[in-house]
Design a protein around this motif. Sequence first.
Motif, PDB file in Angstrom:
ATOM      1  N   VAL A  43       0.845  -1.202   0.000  1.00  0.00           N
ATOM      2  CA  VAL A  43       0.000   0.000   0.000  1.00  0.00           C
ATOM      3  C   VAL A  43       0.877   1.247   0.000  1.00  0.00           C
ATOM      4  O   VAL A  43       0.603   2.224  -0.704  1.00  0.00           O
ATOM      5  N   GLY A  44       1.965   1.207   0.779  1.00  0.00           N
ATOM      6  CA  GLY A  44       2.888   2.334   0.797  1.00  0.00           C
ATOM      7  C   GLY A  44       3.510   2.587  -0.562  1.00  0.00           C
ATOM      8  O   GLY A  44       3.637   3.740  -1.002  1.00  0.00           O
ATOM      9  N   LEU A  45       3.905   1.510  -1.249  1.00  0.00           N
ATOM     10  CA  LEU A  45       4.466   1.652  -2.596  1.00  0.00           C
ATOM     11  C   LEU A  45       3.432   2.224  -3.566  1.00  0.00           C
ATOM     12  O   LEU A  45       3.750   3.076  -4.408  1.00  0.00           O
ATOM     13  N   LEU A  46       2.187   1.755  -3.442  1.00  0.00           N
ATOM     14  CA  LEU A  46       1.119   2.255  -4.315  1.00  0.00           C
ATOM     15  C   LEU A  46       0.897   3.755  -4.106  1.00  0.00           C
ATOM     16  O   LEU A  46       0.902   4.535  -5.063  1.00  0.00           O
ATOM     17  N   PHE A  47       0.721   4.162  -2.851  1.00  0.00           N
ATOM     18  CA  PHE A  47       0.449   5.567  -2.561  1.00  0.00           C
ATOM     19  C   PHE A  47       1.670   6.426  -2.873  1.00  0.00           C
ATOM     20  O   PHE A  47       1.538   7.549  -3.365  1.00  0.00           O
ATOM     21  N   GLY A  48       2.864   5.912  -2.574  1.00  0.00           N
ATOM     22  CA  GLY A  48       4.076   6.679  -2.844  1.00  0.00           C
ATOM     23  C   GLY A  48       4.316   6.872  -4.325  1.00  0.00           C
ATOM     24  O   GLY A  48       4.600   7.993  -4.784  1.00  0.00           O
ATOM     25  N   CYS A  49       4.202   5.797  -5.105  1.00  0.00           N
ATOM     26  CA  CYS A  49       4.405   5.902  -6.552  1.00  0.00           C
ATOM     27  C   CYS A  49       3.347   6.809  -7.187  1.00  0.00           C
ATOM     28  O   CYS A  49       3.643   7.574  -8.122  1.00  0.00           O
ATOM     29  N   SER A  50       2.123   6.736  -6.688  1.00  0.00           N
ATOM     30  CA  SER A  50       1.061   7.591  -7.213  1.00  0.00           C
ATOM     31  C   SER A  50       1.332   9.060  -6.887  1.00  0.00           C
ATOM     32  O   SER A  50       1.061   9.951  -7.705  1.00  0.00           O
ATOM     33  N   ALA A  51       1.869   9.314  -5.694  1.00  0.00           N
ATOM     34  CA  ALA A  51       2.229  10.686  -5.337  1.00  0.00           C
ATOM     35  C   ALA A  51       3.331  11.202  -6.249  1.00  0.00           C
ATOM     36  O   ALA A  51       3.319  12.371  -6.654  1.00  0.00           O
ATOM     37  N   VAL A  52       4.275  10.330  -6.584  1.00  0.00           N
ATOM     38  CA  VAL A  52       5.356  10.713  -7.498  1.00  0.00           C
ATOM     39  C   VAL A  52       4.796  11.039  -8.872  1.00  0.00           C
ATOM     40  O   VAL A  52       5.160  12.046  -9.493  1.00  0.00           O
ATOM     41  N   ILE A  53       3.883  10.197  -9.367  1.00  0.00           N
ATOM     42  CA  ILE A  53       3.262  10.457 -10.673  1.00  0.00           C
ATOM     43  C   ILE A  53       2.519  11.786 -10.652  1.00  0.00           C
ATOM     44  O   ILE A  53       2.568  12.563 -11.606  1.00  0.00           O
ATOM     45  N   SER A  54       1.853  12.061  -9.538  1.00  0.00           N
ATOM     46  CA  SER A  54       1.130  13.316  -9.394  1.00  0.00           C
ATOM     47  C   SER A  54       2.079  14.510  -9.492  1.00  0.00           C
ATOM     48  O   SER A  54       1.754  15.536 -10.098  1.00  0.00           O
ATOM     49  N   MET A  55       3.273  14.362  -8.924  1.00  0.00           N
ATOM     50  CA  MET A  55       4.244  15.466  -8.956  1.00  0.00           C
ATOM     51  C   MET A  55       4.830  15.686 -10.346  1.00  0.00           C
ATOM     52  O   MET A  55       5.361  16.755 -10.636  1.00  0.00           O
ATOM     53  N   LEU A  56       4.753  14.674 -11.199  1.00  0.00           N
ATOM     54  CA  LEU A  56       5.290  14.822 -12.552  1.00  0.00           C
ATOM     55  C   LEU A  56       4.374  15.651 -13.445  1.00  0.00           C
ATOM     56  O   LEU A  56       4.779  16.079 -14.525  1.00  0.00           O
TER      57      LEU A  56
END
Length: 367
Positions: A43-56
């Motif tokens: 879940v942490g990887l999912l939310f973290g990677c999604s946050a990174v995509i959001s920042m792009l």
Amino acid sequence: MYAEYFPVVSDLVHRLGLVALVSMAYGSIIRAFHGPMTRSLMVGLLFGCSAVISMLDPVIIDDGIIVDARSILLALSAPFGGVVAVLVSTTLTIISRILIGGSGVYAGVVGILIIGSISLIFTLVYRPKVYSWKHFVILGLTVPLYTLSIFVLPFERAMPIFQRMALPMLTLSVTGIILISMFLHRERLRVDRVKTLEVDAHTDPLTNLANRRLFDRVARRTFRKAASTGGEVFSLVMIDIDSFKSINDHWGHSNGDLVLIEISTIIRSLVRKADLVARYGGEEIAILMPTADAGEAMAMAEAIRRRVNETFFDFGRTQAHVTVSAGVSTFTSQHQSLTDLIEEADVALYRAKRLGRNRIELASMAA
């Protein structure tokens, strides 16, 4: 006066689509991963990677200053993933924000730390089994505190930016966290309902052992695997409570149920983790023992027989002595079907009954 806020709100709402996709992926993760630590990590990887995509694909507020939907993702990581999830997602997001760079990088890192801390504190403070919308209103109102991180910059530059982003981020935070948390919460409830139905469909309600449907399915799969390889052995143990009808007639059905429950508990405490124990019918309990040869199965059945024989069952003011008998059969290349193996174990069980009960018989010795 507020006209300049609306383009920012519009852009941020547009990015909420990513967060909605995350809620669907979240359901897949909690279905696929059952261990608490592994699930929290994923879940942490999912939310973290999604946050990174959001920042792009951010909203540009000023030179080097960006805002996006990361605040929602990080804020919800702890309530829906636990401590490990918020640590993983926060770490990934901080690393990515540093790599993106810009004059607002330090303010961004501080803001991410604030959001992660709020998410963690929120979860540690409330710890409810089921969050309500009121909980997430509180979270939504608290998360915008991260916008204060902009004051890492010189005040004369930070203040105009803060005035421009504070209201949009408050609006996005409250509405986004409430809406997305409801999506995530409903997905978790749906997965829990499906799991409950699956457990109910395969569990005997009295003993909490597997039921015959599950036993037959797993045993057929085990038989096919053994038959195809030709070298993998497994055994069946069929156990029956001796004179169970007399127990019901003399002590009552409620006490008969207690005997069945306690014997089931004894059996569960003695079998291996790989073994499947099922209530096969009435007072008959079946054990599927993968990779166990006849000697191992006989030893297990004898350990169960001895433990039950040494146990006294409490019927209020009276204690009763109960025994079990068992039949054991082991797969060989001569067996044509699972039915043959089960019938052999049953024949051995009936032989044990005929020879006086409270004993174990091996199928190859049955006549």
